[in-house]
Write a protein that holds these residues in place. Structure first.
Motif, short mmCIF file in Angstrom:
data_model
loop_
_atom_site.label_atom_id
_atom_site.label_comp_id
_atom_site.label_asym_id
_atom_site.label_seq_id
_atom_site.Cartn_x
_atom_site.Cartn_y
_atom_site.Cartn_z
N ALA A 192 0.83 -1.20 0.00
CA ALA A 192 0.00 0.00 0.00
C ALA A 192 0.87 1.26 0.00
O ALA A 192 0.62 2.20 -0.76
CB ALA A 192 -0.93 0.00 1.22
N LEU A 193 1.90 1.27 0.85
CA LEU A 193 2.78 2.43 0.91
C LEU A 193 3.62 2.57 -0.36
O LEU A 193 3.95 3.68 -0.78
CB LEU A 193 3.68 2.34 2.14
N ASN A 194 3.94 1.43 -0.98
CA ASN A 194 4.67 1.48 -2.25
C ASN A 194 3.82 2.13 -3.34
O ASN A 194 4.32 2.93 -4.14
CB ASN A 194 5.08 0.07 -2.69
N VAL A 195 2.53 1.77 -3.37
CA VAL A 195 1.63 2.36 -4.37
C VAL A 195 1.46 3.86 -4.09
O VAL A 195 1.45 4.67 -5.02
CB VAL A 195 0.26 1.65 -4.38
N LEU A 196 1.35 4.21 -2.81
CA LEU A 196 1.24 5.63 -2.45
C LEU A 196 2.48 6.39 -2.91
O LEU A 196 2.38 7.48 -3.49
CB LEU A 196 1.07 5.78 -0.94
N SER A 197 3.65 5.81 -2.69
CA SER A 197 4.91 6.43 -3.11
C SER A 197 4.96 6.57 -4.63
O SER A 197 5.37 7.61 -5.17
CB SER A 197 6.10 5.61 -2.62
N GLN A 198 4.52 5.53 -5.31
CA GLN A 198 4.51 5.55 -6.78
C GLN A 198 3.56 6.63 -7.30
O GLN A 198 3.82 7.27 -8.32
CB GLN A 198 4.08 4.19 -7.31
N SER A 199 2.46 6.85 -6.58
CA SER A 199 1.47 7.84 -7.01
C SER A 199 2.05 9.26 -6.98
O SER A 199 1.51 10.18 -7.59
CB SER A 199 0.22 7.78 -6.13
N ARG A 200 3.17 9.43 -6.29
CA ARG A 200 3.80 10.74 -6.17
C ARG A 200 4.93 10.92 -7.19
O ARG A 200 5.71 11.88 -7.10
CB ARG A 200 4.34 10.93 -4.76
N HIS A 201 5.02 10.00 -8.13
CA HIS A 201 6.05 10.09 -9.17
C HIS A 201 5.92 11.43 -9.90
O HIS A 201 4.80 11.83 -10.27
CB HIS A 201 5.90 8.93 -10.16
N PRO A 202 7.02 12.15 -10.11
CA PRO A 202 6.94 13.48 -10.73
C PRO A 202 6.37 13.49 -12.14
O PRO A 202 5.79 14.50 -12.58
CB PRO A 202 8.40 13.95 -10.72
N GLN A 203 6.50 12.36 -12.86
CA GLN A 203 6.01 12.32 -14.24
C GLN A 203 4.79 11.43 -14.40
O GLN A 203 3.87 11.75 -15.16
CB GLN A 203 7.11 11.85 -15.18
N PHE A 204 4.78 10.29 -13.70
CA PHE A 204 3.69 9.32 -13.88
C PHE A 204 2.86 9.15 -12.61
O PHE A 204 2.37 8.08 -12.31
CB PHE A 204 4.27 7.96 -14.31
N GLY A 205 2.70 10.22 -11.88
CA GLY A 205 1.93 10.16 -10.64
C GLY A 205 0.43 10.18 -10.88
O GLY A 205 -0.05 10.40 -12.00
N PHE A 206 -0.32 9.93 -9.81
CA PHE A 206 -1.79 9.97 -9.87
C PHE A 206 -2.32 10.23 -8.47
O PHE A 206 -1.57 10.15 -7.49
CB PHE A 206 -2.36 8.67 -10.43
N SER A 207 -3.58 10.57 -8.37
CA SER A 207 -4.20 10.84 -7.07
C SER A 207 -4.52 9.51 -6.39
O SER A 207 -5.49 8.82 -6.74
CB SER A 207 -5.47 11.67 -7.24
N PHE A 208 -3.70 9.15 -5.41
CA PHE A 208 -3.78 7.82 -4.79
C PHE A 208 -5.18 7.48 -4.29
O PHE A 208 -5.76 6.46 -4.68
CB PHE A 208 -2.79 7.74 -3.63
N ALA A 209 -5.74 8.27 -3.41
CA ALA A 209 -7.05 7.95 -2.81
C ALA A 209 -8.16 7.92 -3.85
O ALA A 209 -9.02 7.03 -3.82
CB ALA A 209 -7.39 8.95 -1.71
N ILE A 210 -8.13 8.88 -4.77
CA ILE A 210 -9.17 8.94 -5.80
C ILE A 210 -9.11 7.70 -6.68
O ILE A 210 -10.14 7.09 -7.01
CB ILE A 210 -9.01 10.21 -6.66
N VAL A 211 -7.90 7.30 -7.08
CA VAL A 211 -7.76 6.09 -7.90
C VAL A 211 -8.16 4.86 -7.09
O VAL A 211 -8.78 3.94 -7.61
CB VAL A 211 -6.31 5.96 -8.43
#
Length: 300
Positions: A192-211
């Motif tokens: 879960a924390l890995n996915v959260l960290s990935q969601s903060r990627h500067p180029q390929f990030g996304f809104s973790f909770a919304i997704v």
């Protein structure tokens, strides 16, 4: 073409299928349910075939067994043996195999009911239990022990909510969306924390909770369309529950994050396309009777 398909489908179910059932019963001396239980097919395939047979039966009592979430399995097995004139002493395997299948079918129906009840439960700021769950969510996704600054504030965007009040983002999926985000971090904290960290990627990030809430919607849709049957009916235990559905969600969410990164989208505006492609991939995966969903996950 669609008109022809509908015509052929109606012809098959109204005329050809009943005729074939009578023919096979005359040749084998066994009803359809008995033939299925004696088949050597994969467990999930056998349960699905029994479910289909019950749903298409002209007997109302048998039809109800396919959709009842509160089924008394033992009583139903005994009743169906009488209806189908199946002698227990002559066919002891039927009772064991058919009971197992009915348990799995009823369990799947129960998961649908429980998931829908949670989905329809709206998050309420006036509900102390709901507020405690929201606070718990914050702490689970802030492994550094950061204190929740306030109930409402821009800090919620740090874990991928749209605005200052995360309560507004749960409207579509209700309490189910919240509980699944919590479950992911409780049972599979590292993933879960890995996915959260990935969601903060500067180029390929996304809104973790919304997704994450969007993945809840995907899972609910697949569940209600009974597309998790092959996977759930393959479980060793005959009585899976809502927790097992939550685990599926974790795999689906984690899988989407990996798929999103592999796709290297130009921007978040490609979310719809990537989501649809991923959904089709999941559907294909779930069509197999021996489906595995990220079996390397280890429970914390």
């Amino acid at each position: 073409m669609e008109l022809f398909y509908n015509w052929w489908t109606n012809l098959y179910f109204l005329l050809l299928r009943p005729m074939l059932k009578l023919l096979f019963k005359w040749v084998t001396g066994q009803c359809e349910l008995l033939r299925i239980t004696y088949s050597n097919s994969h467990q999930a395939d056998r349960v699905k075939r029994i479910e289909t047979s019950l749903r298409l039966s002209r007997n109302i009592e048998l039809q109800k067994c396919a959709d009842n979430s509160d089924l008394d399995v033992t009583v139903s097995v005994e009743r169906i043996q009488v209806v189908k004139n199946i002698t227990p002493t002559a066919h002891p395997q039927f009772q064991v195999s058919f009971k197992d299948s009915l348990q799995r079918i009823a369990a799947y129906n129960q998961i649908i009911v429980q998931a829908e009840n949670l989905r329809k439960t709206k998050f309420s700021s006036d509900n102390e239990d709901h507020e405690e769950k929201l606070t718990k969510l914050w702490h689970l996704y802030n492994a550094d022990g950061a204190v929740l600054p306030s109930r409402v504030g821009h800090h919620w965007t740090e874990i991928g909510f749209q605005g200052d009040d995360p309560a507004t983002d749960f409207r579509g999926m209700g309490l189910l969306g919240l509980e699944q985000l919590i479950f992911f971090a409780e049972i599979y904290p590292q993933q879960a924390l890995n996915v959260l960290s990935q969601s903060r990627h500067p180029q390929f990030g996304f809104s973790f909770a919304i997704v994450g809430i969007n993945m809840t919607e995907m899972c609910v849709t697949l569940l209600n369309k009974r597309q998790f049957r092959s996977y759930i009916y393959s479980f060793e235990k005959p009585d899976p529950g809502l927790t097992d559905f939550h685990r599926i969600y974790c795999h689906i969410f984690h899988g989407f994050a990996q798929y999103w990164l592999a796709e290297r989208p130009n921007s978040i505006m490609e979310f719809g396309r990537v989501r649809e492609d991923y959904l089709q991939k999941v559907r294909t995966l779930l069509s197999a009777d021996n489906t595995l969903l990220l079996s390397e996950f280890q429970q914390s």
